[in-house]
Structure formats: structure tokens, C-alpha cells
Scaffold this motif. Sequence first.
Motif, PDB file in Angstrom:
ATOM      1  N   ARG A  38     -13.720  23.579-136.642  1.00 15.81           N
ATOM      2  CA  ARG A  38     -12.409  23.166-137.160  1.00 15.81           C
ATOM      3  C   ARG A  38     -12.303  21.644-137.246  1.00 15.81           C
ATOM      4  O   ARG A  38     -11.642  21.115-138.132  1.00 15.81           O
ATOM      5  N   PHE A  39     -12.992  20.931-136.349  1.00 16.73           N
ATOM      6  CA  PHE A  39     -12.962  19.463-136.396  1.00 16.73           C
ATOM      7  C   PHE A  39     -13.746  18.938-137.592  1.00 16.73           C
ATOM      8  O   PHE A  39     -13.353  17.943-138.201  1.00 16.73           O
ATOM      9  N   ARG A  40     -14.825  19.601-137.927  1.00 18.45           N
ATOM     10  CA  ARG A  40     -15.589  19.208-139.122  1.00 18.45           C
ATOM     11  C   ARG A  40     -14.729  19.392-140.373  1.00 18.45           C
ATOM     12  O   ARG A  40     -14.734  18.552-141.279  1.00 18.45           O
ATOM     13  N   HIS A  41     -13.952  20.471-140.404  1.00 22.04           N
ATOM     14  CA  HIS A  41     -13.083  20.713-141.562  1.00 22.04           C
ATOM     15  C   HIS A  41     -11.982  19.656-141.654  1.00 22.04           C
ATOM     16  O   HIS A  41     -11.622  19.234-142.761  1.00 22.04           O
TER      17      HIS A  41
ATOM     18  N   LYS B 148      -9.820  34.319-137.348  1.00 19.59           N
ATOM     19  CA  LYS B 148     -11.018  34.142-136.531  1.00 19.59           C
ATOM     20  C   LYS B 148     -11.072  32.714-136.015  1.00 19.59           C
ATOM     21  O   LYS B 148     -10.832  31.768-136.767  1.00 19.59           O
ATOM     22  N   HIS B 149     -11.410  32.566-134.736  1.00 15.95           N
ATOM     23  CA  HIS B 149     -11.529  31.229-134.148  1.00 15.95           C
ATOM     24  C   HIS B 149     -12.724  30.497-134.749  1.00 15.95           C
ATOM     25  O   HIS B 149     -13.784  31.079-134.947  1.00 15.95           O
ATOM     26  N   LEU B 150     -12.535  29.204-135.023  1.00 21.30           N
ATOM     27  CA  LEU B 150     -13.580  28.410-135.656  1.00 21.30           C
ATOM     28  C   LEU B 150     -14.335  27.538-134.670  1.00 21.30           C
ATOM     29  O   LEU B 150     -15.331  26.912-135.037  1.00 21.30           O
ATOM     30  N   GLY B 151     -13.855  27.460-133.426  1.00 19.61           N
ATOM     31  CA  GLY B 151     -14.511  26.599-132.441  1.00 19.61           C
ATOM     32  C   GLY B 151     -14.544  25.161-132.931  1.00 19.61           C
ATOM     33  O   GLY B 151     -13.605  24.672-133.550  1.00 19.61           O
ATOM     34  N   GLY B 152     -15.659  24.481-132.677  1.00 24.19           N
ATOM     35  CA  GLY B 152     -15.793  23.079-133.063  1.00 24.19           C
ATOM     36  C   GLY B 152     -15.845  22.854-134.561  1.00 24.19           C
ATOM     37  O   GLY B 152     -15.615  21.731-135.028  1.00 24.19           O
TER      38      GLY B 152
ATOM     39  N   ASN C 289      -6.788  23.621-151.086  1.00 23.68           N
ATOM     40  CA  ASN C 289      -8.084  24.300-151.083  1.00 23.68           C
ATOM     41  C   ASN C 289      -9.262  23.352-150.874  1.00 23.68           C
ATOM     42  O   ASN C 289     -10.267  23.446-151.566  1.00 23.68           O
ATOM     43  N   VAL C 290      -9.146  22.441-149.900  1.00 18.09           N
ATOM     44  CA  VAL C 290     -10.245  21.514-149.637  1.00 18.09           C
ATOM     45  C   VAL C 290     -11.345  22.159-148.801  1.00 18.09           C
ATOM     46  O   VAL C 290     -12.484  21.697-148.825  1.00 18.09           O
ATOM     47  N   ALA C 291     -11.011  23.219-148.068  1.00 16.86           N
ATOM     48  CA  ALA C 291     -12.018  23.930-147.275  1.00 16.86           C
ATOM     49  C   ALA C 291     -11.519  25.333-146.992  1.00 16.86           C
ATOM     50  O   ALA C 291     -10.308  25.581-146.934  1.00 16.86           O
ATOM     51  N   SER C 292     -12.477  26.230-146.784  1.00 13.91           N
ATOM     52  CA  SER C 292     -12.171  27.610-146.413  1.00 13.91           C
ATOM     53  C   SER C 292     -13.297  28.086-145.511  1.00 13.91           C
ATOM     54  O   SER C 292     -14.471  27.871-145.826  1.00 13.91           O
ATOM     55  N   ASP C 293     -12.939  28.694-144.380  1.00 13.38           N
ATOM     56  CA  ASP C 293     -13.955  29.145-143.429  1.00 13.38           C
ATOM     57  C   ASP C 293     -13.407  30.320-142.629  1.00 13.38           C
ATOM     58  O   ASP C 293     -12.371  30.193-141.974  1.00 13.38           O
ATOM     59  N   ARG C 294     -14.074  31.443-142.700  1.00  8.98           N
ATOM     60  CA  ARG C 294     -13.709  32.635-141.932  1.00  8.98           C
ATOM     61  C   ARG C 294     -12.225  32.985-142.077  1.00  8.98           C
ATOM     62  O   ARG C 294     -11.554  33.340-141.128  1.00  8.98           O
TER      63      ARG C 294
END
Length: 116
Positions: free
Chosen positions: A100-103, A94-98, A6-11
Motif C-alpha cells: 500500500r505504501f508503494r501505491h 484484501k490487505h495489501l501489507g507494505g 484510477n492511478v493504481a489497482s491492486d487486489r
Amino acid sequence: MKIIENVASDRGSKYAVSGAPVTSADEARAFIKELRRKKKFAKATHNSWAVLLPDAPLKNDDGESGAGMIIVRMLEREALQGHLICVTRWYGGKHLGGDRFRHVQDAVRIYLDQLT
């Protein structure tokens, strides 16, 4: 093997990061195989990883194009040899685009911060 969940969660996508010392390509593959024995990680969409070995960096994007190189660059900046870092992503629909690299970067940074 160190696992930080659980280090990150997005969409809907969720991330974890794991790692361990390895000294060879065979040990790196064995680490990933062991990680994927855990049911949760076996079901992950991507297990992107990298390690700096004495002869050359070794990486695998596991379908998350470019993620392995991000990990390689961060390991090079830290001069961390012989330590594999794996960023796991469970796709949330859902696609995260760029982003995903930040995550990936954030996950690796969290792992590196806990090493020191």
C-alpha cells in the motif's frame, strides 16, 4: 482542484490522487471537505493527505497509517511548498501489507509528474 482517477489497482483496492495549492491549515481542511462532497470520494476508505506549509508540514493518514508521512517526504524532496496532495484508496477486501505504501508513492509521483 486536480483529480487523477484510477492511478493504481491492486487486489480490489483502487487509488486516485488529487491536489491543489493551499496556503493554510484552514484551506487544507476546506480542500478535503470539498473533495469529500464528491460522492465517490465520500465513500472512500482513506483520503490520506499532506502539505508543506511555511510553519510546518501538515498531514492526515485518515486511517492509512504512515501514508501522510510518505506524502510529506515526497513533497520535501520536490521542495513543493503550499500544495496539498491527497491519495484516496477504496479498500478492495484484501490487505495489501507494505504494497500500500508503494501505491501511495506511485500515486504521488504520477501527480507530481503532471505538475511539471
